[in-house]
Write a protein that holds these residues in place. Structure first.
Motif, PDB file in Angstrom:
ATOM      1  N   LYS A 161      10.735  -5.160  -2.260  1.00  0.00           N
ATOM      2  CA  LYS A 161      10.904  -5.734  -0.928  1.00  0.00           C
ATOM      3  C   LYS A 161      10.188  -4.917   0.151  1.00  0.00           C
ATOM      4  CE  LYS A 161      15.377  -7.780  -2.124  1.00  0.00           C
ATOM      5  NZ  LYS A 161      16.836  -7.846  -1.817  1.00  0.00           N
ATOM      6  N   LYS A 162       9.813  -3.675  -0.151  1.00  0.00           N
ATOM      7  CA  LYS A 162       9.141  -2.834   0.839  1.00  0.00           C
ATOM      8  C   LYS A 162       7.624  -3.006   0.813  1.00  0.00           C
ATOM      9  CE  LYS A 162      12.747   0.714   0.724  1.00  0.00           C
ATOM     10  NZ  LYS A 162      13.053   2.156   0.491  1.00  0.00           N
ATOM     11  N   LEU A 163       7.107  -3.709  -0.169  1.00  0.00           N
ATOM     12  CA  LEU A 163       5.668  -3.895  -0.312  1.00  0.00           C
ATOM     13  C   LEU A 163       5.206  -5.061   0.548  1.00  0.00           C
ATOM     14  CD1 LEU A 163       3.147  -2.921  -1.943  1.00  0.00           C
ATOM     15  CD2 LEU A 163       3.703  -4.710  -3.604  1.00  0.00           C
ATOM     16  N   SER A 164       4.190  -4.833   1.358  1.00  0.00           N
ATOM     17  CA  SER A 164       3.689  -5.903   2.224  1.00  0.00           C
ATOM     18  C   SER A 164       2.939  -6.951   1.408  1.00  0.00           C
ATOM     19  CB  SER A 164       2.753  -5.326   3.288  1.00  0.00           C
ATOM     20  OG  SER A 164       1.551  -4.869   2.705  1.00  0.00           O
ATOM     21  N   ALA A 165       2.888  -8.154   1.928  1.00  0.00           N
ATOM     22  CA  ALA A 165       2.170  -9.237   1.256  1.00  0.00           C
ATOM     23  C   ALA A 165       0.687  -8.913   1.152  1.00  0.00           C
ATOM     24  CB  ALA A 165       2.376 -10.544   2.008  1.00  0.00           C
ATOM     25  N   ARG A 166       0.162  -8.221   2.158  1.00  0.00           N
ATOM     26  CA  ARG A 166      -1.261  -7.884   2.166  1.00  0.00           C
ATOM     27  C   ARG A 166      -1.593  -6.875   1.054  1.00  0.00           C
ATOM     28  NH1 ARG A 166      -4.614  -6.438   7.692  1.00  0.00           N
ATOM     29  NH2 ARG A 166      -6.707  -6.681   6.809  1.00  0.00           N
ATOM     30  N   GLU A 167      -0.717  -5.872   0.885  1.00  0.00           N
ATOM     31  CA  GLU A 167      -0.971  -4.893  -0.173  1.00  0.00           C
ATOM     32  C   GLU A 167      -0.775  -5.518  -1.549  1.00  0.00           C
ATOM     33  OE1 GLU A 167       0.028  -0.267  -1.399  1.00  0.00           O
ATOM     34  OE2 GLU A 167       1.198  -1.234   0.175  1.00  0.00           O
ATOM     35  N   LEU A 168       0.201  -6.398  -1.688  1.00  0.00           N
ATOM     36  CA  LEU A 168       0.399  -7.088  -2.967  1.00  0.00           C
ATOM     37  C   LEU A 168      -0.838  -7.910  -3.312  1.00  0.00           C
ATOM     38  CD1 LEU A 168       2.177  -7.869  -5.351  1.00  0.00           C
ATOM     39  CD2 LEU A 168       3.148  -9.699  -3.945  1.00  0.00           C
ATOM     40  N   SER A 169      -1.419  -8.548  -2.311  1.00  0.00           N
ATOM     41  CA  SER A 169      -2.641  -9.324  -2.527  1.00  0.00           C
ATOM     42  C   SER A 169      -3.787  -8.416  -2.966  1.00  0.00           C
ATOM     43  CB  SER A 169      -3.014 -10.074  -1.252  1.00  0.00           C
ATOM     44  OG  SER A 169      -4.233 -10.771  -1.417  1.00  0.00           O
ATOM     45  N   TYR A 170      -3.880  -7.225  -2.350  1.00  0.00           N
ATOM     46  CA  TYR A 170      -4.928  -6.283  -2.723  1.00  0.00           C
ATOM     47  C   TYR A 170      -4.731  -5.779  -4.148  1.00  0.00           C
ATOM     48  CZ  TYR A 170      -7.790  -2.089  -2.870  1.00  0.00           C
ATOM     49  OH  TYR A 170      -8.699  -1.134  -3.245  1.00  0.00           O
ATOM     50  N   ILE A 171      -3.481  -5.495  -4.519  1.00  0.00           N
ATOM     51  CA  ILE A 171      -3.178  -5.034  -5.877  1.00  0.00           C
ATOM     52  C   ILE A 171      -3.619  -6.066  -6.907  1.00  0.00           C
ATOM     53  CG2 ILE A 171      -1.268  -4.569  -7.478  1.00  0.00           C
ATOM     54  CD1 ILE A 171       0.196  -3.276  -5.084  1.00  0.00           C
ATOM     55  N   ASN A 172      -3.445  -7.342  -6.580  1.00  0.00           N
ATOM     56  CA  ASN A 172      -3.803  -8.429  -7.499  1.00  0.00           C
ATOM     57  C   ASN A 172      -5.202  -8.983  -7.253  1.00  0.00           C
ATOM     58  OD1 ASN A 172      -1.252  -8.372  -8.773  1.00  0.00           O
ATOM     59  ND2 ASN A 172      -0.362  -9.617  -7.130  1.00  0.00           N
ATOM     60  N   SER A 173      -6.037  -8.220  -6.540  1.00  0.00           N
ATOM     61  CA  SER A 173      -7.356  -8.721  -6.136  1.00  0.00           C
ATOM     62  C   SER A 173      -8.324  -8.895  -7.302  1.00  0.00           C
ATOM     63  CB  SER A 173      -7.981  -7.784  -5.091  1.00  0.00           C
ATOM     64  OG  SER A 173      -8.141  -6.470  -5.623  1.00  0.00           O
ATOM     65  N   ASP A 174      -8.019  -8.314  -8.460  1.00  0.00           N
ATOM     66  CA  ASP A 174      -8.898  -8.500  -9.625  1.00  0.00           C
ATOM     67  C   ASP A 174      -8.751  -9.888 -10.237  1.00  0.00           C
ATOM     68  OD1 ASP A 174      -9.991  -5.875  -9.630  1.00  0.00           O
ATOM     69  OD2 ASP A 174      -8.154  -5.130 -10.528  1.00  0.00           O
ATOM     70  N   ASN A 175      -7.751 -10.650  -9.750  1.00  0.00           N
ATOM     71  CA  ASN A 175      -7.463 -11.980 -10.306  1.00  0.00           C
ATOM     72  C   ASN A 175      -7.192 -11.914 -11.803  1.00  0.00           C
ATOM     73  OD1 ASN A 175      -7.841 -13.399  -7.830  1.00  0.00           O
ATOM     74  ND2 ASN A 175     -10.063 -13.232  -8.108  1.00  0.00           N
ATOM     75  N   GLU A 176      -6.544 -10.809 -12.202  1.00  0.00           N
ATOM     76  CA  GLU A 176      -6.184 -10.637 -13.607  1.00  0.00           C
ATOM     77  C   GLU A 176      -4.999 -11.532 -13.924  1.00  0.00           C
ATOM     78  OE1 GLU A 176      -4.894  -6.952 -16.568  1.00  0.00           O
ATOM     79  OE2 GLU A 176      -5.784  -6.562 -14.610  1.00  0.00           O
ATOM     80  N   PRO A 177      -5.109 -12.397 -14.910  1.00  0.00           N
ATOM     81  CA  PRO A 177      -4.010 -13.310 -15.206  1.00  0.00           C
ATOM     82  C   PRO A 177      -2.743 -12.567 -15.620  1.00  0.00           C
ATOM     83  CG  PRO A 177      -5.619 -13.323 -16.984  1.00  0.00           C
ATOM     84  CD  PRO A 177      -6.229 -12.548 -15.862  1.00  0.00           C
TER      85      PRO A 177
END
Length: 453
Positions: free
Chosen positions: A225-241
């Protein structure tokens, strides 16, 4: 006109947070760093205990104050080899088991189980009285401690995009050196004042503290819950399934990428194990140089060696990431960095040819720093070439290979030292990494992710 100096804190923040993505993920690295530090404190205690005269005599069944003969020393070297091999056999089995388990029940539960097992074993070591007892608790310790790296690498794969994983791996892997440094600075003092049993009891308690911290702190990115949506998007930026598909070991062994990781671990990890187990005894035994060490003064060389190792872990992990940020392919960045590491290890072959303890410490420090850089990049290879759902399993397979190599070397180290001295071990250490890199390149000329899982 003189330009103002840049704000260092802001520079680091900007470098590790592209496009203002946020930095909560680096707190997870700090948690892994703490966990790895405790992991290494608990496993490293024995390496200092084996240099203690009281422990030596108890393991050999000699009365206190008796003369320690050359034959006693040779017999003791074999005992140390057998105790060391027991840990590594369990570590090899544990890597395979824990990697499989963590991929199936999740990082949080799997790592919690590992911490619990190794903490109990570490604590119980303080209550054993025989060689067989020490071997038994070290076996259990190996099973539990094997959870650390599969859990950590899977966590990094979950929390970081590919281009940052070697940097993150280098940072948490630096905890290995900090753990050794803390052990070197505290355990000899504890042994000297309260005996070797208390050293195991005190350090064993640390594992239970870690278990509480891990249980109440760690969550996956999607659940935090402390992780921002923007950082979560960056973490998943590789589009790894994202998938929970279970892949059997036999299928993973069919990929060249798996054998790249197996090779890098099988040939390099045993060298690191040699340093961890035998360096304290080496410094105590090496009475022909310009300095002599006892159990109470071992902290000095270890502080130097593993402080430099920390720099190597962080620097070489950062270097590969830096190359990739500049546009290099992962193949070029990773192999170039690993070649530099392999070249830095070569001079350790000269360690047995000098009587200067300063030069010996310097050569060992350079070699251990290069090993940590090598390890950071090997872990990043596992995280980058395989999807997240099998990272722990692949790390477990490779870790098992490294531990098997460690078992083989552990069984023969005592004999090699008795026959040829420590020089034989330093020569083996100097050539292992360049040989491993050559085989890795032959197996997979171009590092690329698997595409059929």
């Amino acid at each position: 006109m003189t330009q103002p100096l840049p704000n260092l804190e802001q520079t680091v923040h900007d470098a590790s947070n592209p496009k203002g993505a946020g930095r909560y993920r680096w707190r997870i690295v700090a948690l892994l760093f703490f966990a790895t530090t405790v992991n290494y404190i608990d496993r490293q205690v024995l390496s200092f205990v084996i240099a203690d005269d009281v422990f030596k005599r108890q393991m050999l069944g000699l009365p206190a104050g008796s003369i320690f003969s050359q034959q006693n020393n040779e017999d003791y070297n074999i005992i140390v080899s057998m105790i060391d091999a027991a840990f590594k056999i369990a570590y090899a089995l544990g890597f395979l088991l824990m990697g499989w388990l963590i991929d199936r029940i999740g990082t949080k539960k799997g790592y919690s189980l590992g911490i619990l097992v190794w903490s109990i074993a570490g604590l119980l070591t303080g209550f054993v009285h025989t060689v067989m007892g020490v071997r038994a608790v070290r076996f259990v310790l190996g099973l539990g401690e094997a959870a650390n790296f599969p859990a950590a690498i899977k966590t990094v794969a979950e929390w970081f995009p590919k281009k940052e994983r070697s940097h993150a791996s280098g940072l948490f892997n630096a905890g290995t050196n900090v753990g050794i440094i803390i052990t070197a600075l505290t355990v000899p003092f504890i042994i000297h004042h309260w005996g070797w049993r208390i050293a195991f009891i005190i350090t064993g308690i640390l594992g239970f503290i870690l278990l509480i911290v891990w249980h109440y702190t760690y969550t996956r990115p999607e659940e935090n819950k402390k992780l921002s949506a923007r950082e979560l998007s960056y973490i998943n930026s590789d589009n790894e399934p994202v998938t929970n598909k279970k892949i059997p070991w036999r299928q993973l062994l069919g990929y060249r990428q798996t054998w790249v990781f197996i090779t890098g671990k099988f040939l390099a990890d045993p060298i690191w194990w040699f340093y961890l187990t035998w360096l304290p005894k080496y410094f105590v035994d090496n009475t022909g140089g310009d300095h002599e060490f006892s159990i109470s003064t071992l902290g000095i060389p270890f502080l130097i060696i593993y402080s430099v190792s920390d720099v190597g872990s962080i620097f070489f992990g950062w270097l590969a990431s830096r190359f990739m940020h500049r546009g290099w392919s992962e193949n070029k960045a990773r192999k170039t960095t690993m070649l530099i590491c392999a070249l830095c290890v070569l001079p350790i072959a000269l360690a047995a040819q000098t009587h200067s303890m300063y030069l010996i410490i310097g050569l060992i420090a350079l070699a251990t720093a290069a090993h940590q850089g090598w390890s950071a990049n090997m872990y990043a290879i596992a995280g980058n070439l395989f999807p997240k759902n099998v990272v722990a399993s692949v790390t477990g397979i490779g870790g098992m290979a490294g531990a098997v190599g460690g078992v083989i070397l552990a069984f023969i180290t005592g004999y090699l030292i008795n026959w040829f001295g420590y020089a034989s071990m330093f020569i083996i250490a100097s050539s292992a990494y360049i040989f491993a890199l050559l085989i890795i390149h032959l197996i997979l000329p171009k590092l690329k992710p698997v595409d059929t899982l």
